[in-house]
Design a protein around this motif. Structure first.
Motif, PDB file in Angstrom:
ATOM      1  N   ALA A 221     -10.472  -5.829   0.419  1.00 48.90           N
ATOM      2  CA  ALA A 221      -9.784  -6.164  -0.837  1.00 48.90           C
ATOM      3  C   ALA A 221     -10.418  -5.525  -2.061  1.00 48.90           C
ATOM      4  O   ALA A 221     -10.254  -6.015  -3.170  1.00 48.90           O
ATOM      5  N   MET A 222     -11.147  -4.429  -1.853  1.00 51.37           N
ATOM      6  CA  MET A 222     -11.776  -3.785  -3.000  1.00 51.37           C
ATOM      7  C   MET A 222     -10.963  -2.588  -3.491  1.00 51.37           C
ATOM      8  O   MET A 222     -10.377  -2.625  -4.552  1.00 51.37           O
ATOM      9  N   ARG A 223     -10.890  -1.510  -2.698  1.00 53.94           N
ATOM     10  CA  ARG A 223     -10.261  -0.287  -3.193  1.00 53.94           C
ATOM     11  C   ARG A 223      -8.753  -0.239  -2.945  1.00 53.94           C
ATOM     12  O   ARG A 223      -8.031   0.524  -3.553  1.00 53.94           O
ATOM     13  N   PHE A 224      -8.290  -1.021  -1.956  1.00 52.91           N
ATOM     14  CA  PHE A 224      -6.856  -1.082  -1.667  1.00 52.91           C
ATOM     15  C   PHE A 224      -6.589  -2.366  -0.910  1.00 52.91           C
ATOM     16  O   PHE A 224      -7.525  -3.053  -0.501  1.00 52.91           O
ATOM     17  N   GLY A 225      -5.326  -2.690  -0.735  1.00 51.78           N
ATOM     18  CA  GLY A 225      -4.978  -3.895   0.002  1.00 51.78           C
ATOM     19  C   GLY A 225      -4.918  -5.105  -0.905  1.00 51.78           C
ATOM     20  O   GLY A 225      -5.270  -5.042  -2.087  1.00 51.78           O
TER      21      GLY A 225
ATOM     22  N   ASN B 103      -3.382   2.119  -6.071  1.00 48.65           N
ATOM     23  CA  ASN B 103      -3.648   1.191  -4.967  1.00 48.65           C
ATOM     24  C   ASN B 103      -4.816   0.245  -5.240  1.00 48.65           C
ATOM     25  O   ASN B 103      -5.046  -0.688  -4.471  1.00 48.65           O
ATOM     26  N   PHE B 104      -5.556   0.478  -6.318  1.00 50.96           N
ATOM     27  CA  PHE B 104      -6.663  -0.443  -6.656  1.00 50.96           C
ATOM     28  C   PHE B 104      -6.097  -1.848  -6.877  1.00 50.96           C
ATOM     29  O   PHE B 104      -5.194  -2.031  -7.698  1.00 50.96           O
ATOM     30  N   PRO B 105      -6.625  -2.850  -6.197  1.00 52.31           N
ATOM     31  CA  PRO B 105      -6.136  -4.218  -6.456  1.00 52.31           C
ATOM     32  C   PRO B 105      -6.643  -4.782  -7.785  1.00 52.31           C
ATOM     33  O   PRO B 105      -6.146  -5.814  -8.244  1.00 52.31           O
TER      34      PRO B 105
ATOM     35  N   TYR C 215       0.834  -1.210   0.000  1.00 51.67           N
ATOM     36  CA  TYR C 215       0.000   0.000   0.000  1.00 51.67           C
ATOM     37  C   TYR C 215       0.866   1.257   0.000  1.00 51.67           C
ATOM     38  O   TYR C 215       1.770   1.408   0.804  1.00 51.67           O
ATOM     39  N   ASN C 216       0.564   2.146  -0.912  1.00 52.96           N
ATOM     40  CA  ASN C 216       1.313   3.381  -1.068  1.00 52.96           C
ATOM     41  C   ASN C 216       0.416   4.537  -0.614  1.00 52.96           C
ATOM     42  O   ASN C 216      -0.627   4.773  -1.226  1.00 52.96           O
TER      43      ASN C 216
ATOM     44  N   LEU D 168      -4.797 -11.113   6.968  1.00 48.88           N
ATOM     45  CA  LEU D 168      -4.840 -10.581   8.328  1.00 48.88           C
ATOM     46  C   LEU D 168      -4.302 -11.659   9.266  1.00 48.88           C
ATOM     47  O   LEU D 168      -4.627 -12.832   9.118  1.00 48.88           O
TER      48      LEU D 168
ATOM     49  N   ARG E   2      -5.757  -8.443  -2.736  1.00 45.89           N
ATOM     50  CA  ARG E   2      -6.978  -9.127  -3.167  1.00 45.89           C
ATOM     51  C   ARG E   2      -6.631 -10.489  -3.755  1.00 45.89           C
ATOM     52  O   ARG E   2      -5.728 -10.603  -4.582  1.00 45.89           O
TER      53      ARG E   2
ATOM     54  N   ARG F 287     -16.574 -12.038   7.442  1.00 49.15           N
ATOM     55  CA  ARG F 287     -15.902 -12.298   6.159  1.00 49.15           C
ATOM     56  C   ARG F 287     -14.471 -12.784   6.369  1.00 49.15           C
ATOM     57  O   ARG F 287     -13.518 -12.208   5.855  1.00 49.15           O
ATOM     58  N   LEU F 288     -14.350 -13.842   7.190  1.00 46.65           N
ATOM     59  CA  LEU F 288     -13.054 -14.481   7.402  1.00 46.65           C
ATOM     60  C   LEU F 288     -13.230 -15.968   7.126  1.00 46.65           C
ATOM     61  O   LEU F 288     -13.998 -16.640   7.820  1.00 46.65           O
TER      62      LEU F 288
ATOM     63  N   ARG G 147      -9.259 -11.623   3.215  1.00 43.57           N
ATOM     64  CA  ARG G 147      -9.099 -11.208   4.617  1.00 43.57           C
ATOM     65  C   ARG G 147      -8.424 -12.310   5.444  1.00 43.57           C
ATOM     66  O   ARG G 147      -7.524 -12.035   6.242  1.00 43.57           O
TER      67      ARG G 147
ATOM     68  N   LEU H 267     -12.217   1.256 -11.047  1.00 40.27           N
ATOM     69  CA  LEU H 267     -11.963   0.167 -10.112  1.00 40.27           C
ATOM     70  C   LEU H 267     -12.661  -1.087 -10.604  1.00 40.27           C
ATOM     71  O   LEU H 267     -13.865  -1.064 -10.865  1.00 40.27           O
TER      72      LEU H 267
END
Lengths: 475, 100
Positions: free
Chosen positions: A324-328, B80-82, A98-99, A348, A330, B16-17, A344, B89
């Protein structure tokens, strides 16, 4: 060895022309290079940019345009505090690449004040832990004994300051994450009053408890850093518009009433070393003219339990953004539900997952009243208890942690024993009070911290008392 | 209180794990012992006590308005969009392939 100077000493040298920010920054970078392979305080070091910032500071100084007390001073940031266009991991695999899109308010305030940002320090994942062992990027070691933990979650910042890799560092404190590592490493750590420092750009753990503060070599240095990073901020609606903090250094602690909550000092888990060192510091305070008063402060044990209900609730809500949608990270090629749940689960760590589950439970229909709402009511009682206590005393003192730094791995398999490390520190977060840890006199063993709490927004009294005792201890 | 394995599995689904059998076993034991510990607060008499809430800000909230962002900030957000399709997006479909 310029890197061993305090900020206060370095300012004098810079002002007298005996030292440049470049020399000071180079000394810190050399120290990082020689020691960080063994200690792992840093996740990233900004060597080139730091030297450029140092050179710009030296030019400003030569031209008489110094921006403030921190101009040219190398400072490290915990890696949950954002610097634009730099990686910000929060110690998690989830944010490994992540930047950061923008600067945290504290980052901006430090750079506007001319500070040299030297790098980012290691932490327990999303600041959840008391040992820095929960970092996805490996543990940090205690400089006093590398077989032991530095405390956490701001363990990287504590070690960076202790090992003279920077002059001060920022950490974040949600339940003791500045003060406990300061105690384990033998330095000064300050958690300001909730609302004193903006949390904008701090990756949230538990928003109603999180507060950014300094880890430093002295109370005087901590005050310098606080005076720069504090202040009301439109980007954080919980920052307070109270009068700004200005240091108010007194000559004496004579007449100061210091409350010793008997319920805290009676906690059975206090190790003999900790009891001995802290009691010795209390005697010193008394010899300097402070009056020690035995006080009744209920709910010491309950404060920890309240914290371990409310904090996971906020964690479960705050960390739902890591979907895991907009950042991080996926996991690709899966249907929506599995994209969430597998991304996740894989990214995590187990401590984070455990807290999310506890929070999810405590907020769930049928249990929210017995857990979350009940804990919020006990929180009111705890705050009222402090309000009442501060009617008769100026400050309250306890040990910072019941133990000294423990061995790596010792508490990893028993989460509850790790949580009990927070028994003396969490109250300040639950009540929103300012609190600080300073090292007791060293006898060559592992460091022990003495913990001071002050009424809301009375950091000046806290720091002045700490400075007087600190100077007596190091005399 | 002790939670059953099924209850922990349900919480994991809500959160959601995706946990496997052995992780559920481990979490059931650990979450159970932590819940037992925090239940000590339920002995505290809170009759007539209000839940704590942060005092409201005097100047209220900032206006909820869109503001321009500079090119660097915009590019960083996009980077940063995966999953990315041009400047958009990319995400898995919400209605396609629903769970079970």
């Amino acid at each position: 060895m310029y890197n061993t100077l305090t900020i206060t000493q370095a300012i004098k040298e810079l002002e007298s022309g005996n030292l440049t920010s470049r020399k000071l920054t180079e000394a810190c970078l050399t120290q990082i290079q020689s020691l960080d392979g063994a200690l792992h305080a840093f996740l990233e070091v900004y060597a080139d940019e730091a030297l450029e910032q140092a050179d710009r500071s030296d030019i400003r100084r030569a031209e008489g345009n110094v921006l403030g007390p921190l101009d040219g001073i190398p400072i490290a940031l915990k890696d949950n505090i954002m610097v634009q266009n730099k990686r910000c991991t929060a110690g998690s695999k989830m944010l490994a690449t992540y930047n950061a899109a923008y600067d945290a308010t504290v980052t901006k305030k430090l750079t506007d004040a001319g500070a040299v940002i030297i790098g980012k320090t290691n932490l327990d994942e999303f600041a959840m832990g008391g040992s820095t062992e929960q970092s996805a990027f490996g543990p940090t070691k205690n400089p006093h004994d590398p077989d032991r933990v530095p405390g956490g979650s701001s363990g990287g910042s504590a070690v960076a300051v202790t090992a003279n890799m920077c002059l001060a560092a920022l950490g974040s404190d949600t339940g003791g994450s500045i003060r406990q590592p300061a105690s384990f490493c033998g330095i000064t750590g300050l958690k300001p009053t909730y609302g004193r420092v903006s949390r904008s750009g701090l990756i949230a753990m538990a928003s109603s408890f999180d507060q950014i503060g300094p880890l430093a070599k002295s109370a005087e240095d901590a005050a310098l850093v606080l005076s720069v990073i504090q202040g009301q901020d439109n980007a954080d609606q919980t920052t307070s518009d109270v009068e700004v903090f200005t240091p108010d250094w007194k000559d004496t602690v004579k007449g100061l009433k210091i409350g010793l909550p008997r319920q805290a000092w009676a906690v059975k888990g206090i190790e003999p070393d900790v009891r001995e060192a802290t009691e010795k510091s209390l005697k010193l305070l008394e010899s300097l003219g402070a009056e020690l008063v035995d006080i009744d402060l209920p709910y010491v044990d309950e404060a920890l339990a309240v914290y371990y209900v409310l904090m996971p609730c906020e964690v479960s809500a705050n960390l739902s953004r890591f979907d895991a949608m907009r950042f991080g990270a996926r996991k690709q090629g899966l249907p929506l539900f599995e994209t969430y749940s597998e991304s996740r689960a894989e990214n995590l760590g187990s401590e984070v997952q455990r807290r999310i589950l506890i929070g999810t439970f405590a907020l769930s229909s049928g249990y929210i009243d017995a857990y979350y709402v009940h804990a919020k009511k006990v929180q009111t009682l705890i705050r009222d208890g402090y309000k009442k206590a501060f009617e008769s005393v100026d400050l309250i003192v306890t040990p910072t942690a019941p133990t000294t730094a423990f061995k790596l791995g010792e508490k990893l398999s028993d989460p509850l024993s790790m949580y009990l490390e927070d028994i003396f520190t969490v109250s300040a977060n639950v009540a929103g009070l300012p609190a600080l840890s300073i090292p007791c006199e060293s006898d060559g063993q592992m460091p022990v911290g003495l913990h001071f709490l002050a009424p809301w927004f009375e950091e000046a009294k806290l720091l002045s008392t700490a400075k007087i005792l600190q100077e007596k201890i190091t005399e | 209180m002790k939670l059953s394995k099924d209850e922990v599995a349900h919480l994991a689904e809500l959160a959601r794990l995706k946990l496997d059998e052995s992780q559920i076993d481990k979490m059931t034991a650990e979450v159970g012992s932590i819940l037992e510990y925090v239940e000590s607060i339920q002995k505290v008499d809170v009759a007539g006590v209000e839940p704590f809430s942060m005092p409201a800000k005097s100047q209220g909230f900032r206006p909820d308005e869109a503001f321009d962002c500079d090119d660097l900030t915009r590019e960083l957000i996009l980077e940063n969009f995966p999953g990315r399709a041009g400047d958009l997006l990319a995400a898995p479909g919400v209605f396609s392939n629903p769970k079970n």
